[in-house]
Design a protein around this motif. Structure first.
Motif, PDB file in Angstrom:
ATOM      1  N   ASP A 228      76.975  25.584 -12.517  1.00 10.80           N
ATOM      2  CA  ASP A 228      75.708  24.977 -12.918  1.00 10.80           C
ATOM      3  C   ASP A 228      74.592  26.010 -12.943  1.00 10.80           C
ATOM      4  OD1 ASP A 228      76.673  22.343 -13.280  1.00 10.80           O
ATOM      5  OD2 ASP A 228      76.634  22.017 -11.109  1.00 10.80           O
TER       6      ASP A 228
ATOM      7  N   ARG B 118      72.654  27.037 -16.337  1.00 12.02           N
ATOM      8  CA  ARG B 118      71.204  26.909 -16.484  1.00 12.02           C
ATOM      9  C   ARG B 118      70.571  28.255 -16.818  1.00 12.02           C
ATOM     10  NH1 ARG B 118      71.840  23.417 -11.975  1.00 12.02           N
ATOM     11  NH2 ARG B 118      71.176  25.062 -10.557  1.00 12.02           N
TER      12      ARG B 118
ATOM     13  N   GLN C 155      77.138  22.239 -22.837  1.00 17.28           N
ATOM     14  CA  GLN C 155      77.323  21.603 -21.537  1.00 17.28           C
ATOM     15  C   GLN C 155      78.796  21.326 -21.264  1.00 17.28           C
ATOM     16  OE1 GLN C 155      75.598  17.643 -21.097  1.00 17.28           O
ATOM     17  NE2 GLN C 155      74.792  18.229 -19.105  1.00 17.28           N
TER      18      GLN C 155
ATOM     19  N   LYS D  67      81.151  24.080 -19.409  1.00 14.73           N
ATOM     20  CA  LYS D  67      80.917  24.592 -18.051  1.00 14.73           C
ATOM     21  C   LYS D  67      82.212  24.812 -17.281  1.00 14.73           C
ATOM     22  CE  LYS D  67      77.844  21.579 -16.576  1.00 14.73           C
ATOM     23  NZ  LYS D  67      76.863  20.965 -15.651  1.00 14.73           N
TER      24      LYS D  67
END
Length: 606
Positions: A146, A150, A161, A164
């Protein structure tokens, strides 16, 4: 005359024989694309030079779409030294190793296995930053998917997304990430043309590894449908907690749920982050619509030119637009607070008196246009407003006749309500902490704490809806389903990859390697330590769905050459030998014919 004809025939036979062998040695035929290849597909090319535990990875790719949005992320087992390479390396290798036959080549299918490492480091650490030509390069270390996700999105890398879990697998192996982004401000006219044709300057990454590796798995992200799941947004680090990244293929909006909106007196504040000076187009909009779908009153904030923002206020009988150029107040890739407030001008009720603040500092607004708006009957006005970001949303209400009823008959129970939306922003919108006030009372608050819930008047709550469109519909670029992977592997032995076609395999010497290409016409592309190496050319067309593992080339059990004629010098010796053999054959045939003719003449005299 007969002697001449026989000699000419003999020479032609020899010349044909020579020409046949010469053609095999110097075949310049085009390598046809594999069966599943299509014209819009992209391609990856790589040269791997592996020597004494150090891998030098030279990467060149072809791509489609807008070069301004191009980003390149390469994971490696250890921190790499990143440098510039040259296209000459790939073109020269293609010339030297081009397959001699119009067939895929020998395919190697022995089993293989990869390596796993489990040590992790916490957080995201920038190990190095550098600039090469038009590239901005950051070498990153991370152990949290995460946090890295980001960081990438906060720094302009549009990482999906849904990808990930892939970067997490690299993190679990303690790999390092090299993130590359194009800075088109530094691109020259030549490099700009190069980018427009879908090609970028090759790069070199040198790193320690105990086995040869080509990081392919990360390419499988190209097959993922959206930057965020359909009808969802991407959450990023906000000014406080989390903010929202709204991809260019989506917008978010409320229904008509905002109560108390009054265009005569209001204020809106929000935090926004722009990655560069490119325009966004529509940023946000608040409006009351009439029940027949026509605009009645509202506010639109847009960014149509660089860092110039427009604020348009439209009321029942007037429409005014004000603008401000942020100039040096614009901070690239930083959260900045915008505040826009307005009131009806007490000296002219058909005009507004607005004010604008950035980071709590007031900036002068310039009046761009003022014109009258048509009036809408009060009984057609909606009591509540719609709020939208990145586009426009409105309710279109209309009537249709009941089945069997005359067309002129319109009955109240035939009213139909239909959603209409128009997504209109050209870059990702990064936004946070939106607050809307009317008559000094807050009527909307959106702080994006892992959800799209909004606070309304008197404790009421609602949610923003996300609308998505296909980014490929109506464009010349189609999402690729696969691509060609071309690898050149230099090592002490012949290396193969299961499932890849061997198109060339043979020994090369140190001097020959150095002379393949020079970077900027000066520095050899590599400085070999040994006198000789083995070069293998491998190719495979792969569907993106097949790119589920990184590639680990391994030593072949068969070290025989393939499609190898010995390099340039040996080619020349071969050609010279063939020429000499052909000349000797022709002379021998002429002498044989002459001897036969002489013998025949003697026999006739006797």
């Amino acid at each position: 005359m007969r002697k001449f004809k026989v000699a000419l025939q003999s020479f032609c036979v020899a010349a044909f024989t020579f020409g046949l062998f010469f053609g095999i040695a110097y075949a310049d035929g085009v390598i046809l694309p594999p069966p599943n290849k299509i014209i819009h597909e992209t391609e990856q090319k790589a040269v791997i030079f592996y020597d004494e535990g150090i891998e030098h990875l030279f990467i060149s790719i072809s791509f489609q779409g807008n070069a301004d949005d191009f980003a390149w992320i390469v994971p490696t087992p250890a921190q790499p030294e990143v440098g510039k390479s040259t296209d000459r390396l790939f073109t020269r290798l293609d010339e030297l190793t081009k397959p001699e036959y119009p067939v895929p080549g020998h395919r190697y299918n022995e089993p293989w296995a990869g390596k796993m490492m489990l040590e992790q480091d916490a957080g995201v650490t920038v190990l190095e930053t550098k600039k090469i030509e038009y590239y901005d390069i950051s070498v990153l270390e991370a152990s949290d998917e995460d946090a890295l996700y980001r960081w990438l999105n906060d720094h302009g890398y549009q990482f999906p997304q849904s990808g990930k879990h892939i970067i997490d697998e690299y993190i679990q192996k303690d790999w390092i990430f090299t993130a590359v982004k194009i800075d088109d401000k530094r691109a020259s006219s030549v490099s700009d043309r190069q980018l427009r044709t879908g090609h970028a300057i090759p790069l070199k990454l040198s790193f320690k590894t105990d086995q040869v590796v080509y990081p392919l798995k990360i390419s499988s992200i190209m097959g993922m449908e959206d930057n965020a799941p359909e009808n969802q947004v991407t959450y990023i680090d906000g000014i406080v907690g989390k903010g929202v990244k709204l991809d260019t293929d989506r917008m978010m909006s409320t229904d008509t749920v905002i109560d108390g909106f009054d265009i005569t007196n209001g204020k809106i504040s929000f935090f926004i982050k722009k990655r560069d000076s490119k325009s966004l187009n529509n940023v946000l909009k608040i409006e009351k619509s009439s029940t027949n779908g026509a605009i009645h009153e509202g506010l639109r904030i847009s960014n149509n030119t660089s860092n110039v923002y427009n604020f348009s206020l439209y009321a029942k009988n007037t429409n005014q637009t004000f603008s401000v150029d942020l100039g040096s107040d614009f901070k690239e890739n930083e959260w900045q607070k915008f505040e826009f407030e307005w009131k009806v001008d007490p000296n002219d009720t058909k005009r507004f008196a607005p004010r604008f603040y950035i980071e709590n500092i007031e900036r002068t607004l310039n009046a761009k246009s003022t014109h009258a708006k048509y009036a809408i009957a009060n009984n057609l006005q909606s009591n509540k407003a719609i709020f939208s970001v990145g586009g426009e949303f409105y309710l279109n209400t209309y009537q249709r006749p009941l089945p069997g009823a005359p067309e002129i008959d319109r009955l109240p129970n035939t009213i139909i309500q239909q959603d209409n939306y128009f997504i209109n922003h050209t870059s990702d919108i990064l936004i946070d902490e939106i607050q809307l006030f009317s008559n000094e009372k807050r009527i909307l608050n959106a702080d994006f704490r892992d959800e799209l819930k909004i606070d309304l008047v008197d404790g009421a709550e609602n949610y923003l809806r996300v609308f998505t469109k296909s980014i490929y519909k109506g464009t010349m670029w189609q999402k690729p389903t696969g691509m060609g992977i071309l690898l050149y592997v230099f090592a002490d032995k012949k290396y193969v990859v299961p499932g890849f076609d061997i198109q060339f395999a043979g020994p090369v010497d140190k001097k020959g390697i150095e002379n393949i290409a020079k970077v900027d016409g000066k520095t050899p592309w590599i400085e070999p330590k040994k006198d000789g190496y083995y070069l293998t050319r491998l190719y495979r067309y792969m569907d993106i769905s097949e790119m589920s593992e990184d590639l680990y080339p391994q030593e072949s059990g068969d070290q025989a050459s393939f499609n190898y004629v010995g390099g340039e010098k040996r080619r020349l010796w071969l050609v010279a030998g063939l020429i000499a053999a052909s000349v000797i054959s022709v002379i021998a045939m002429i002498l044989l014919v002459a001897a036969n003719e002489k013998k025949k003449t003697r026999s006739e005299k006797e």
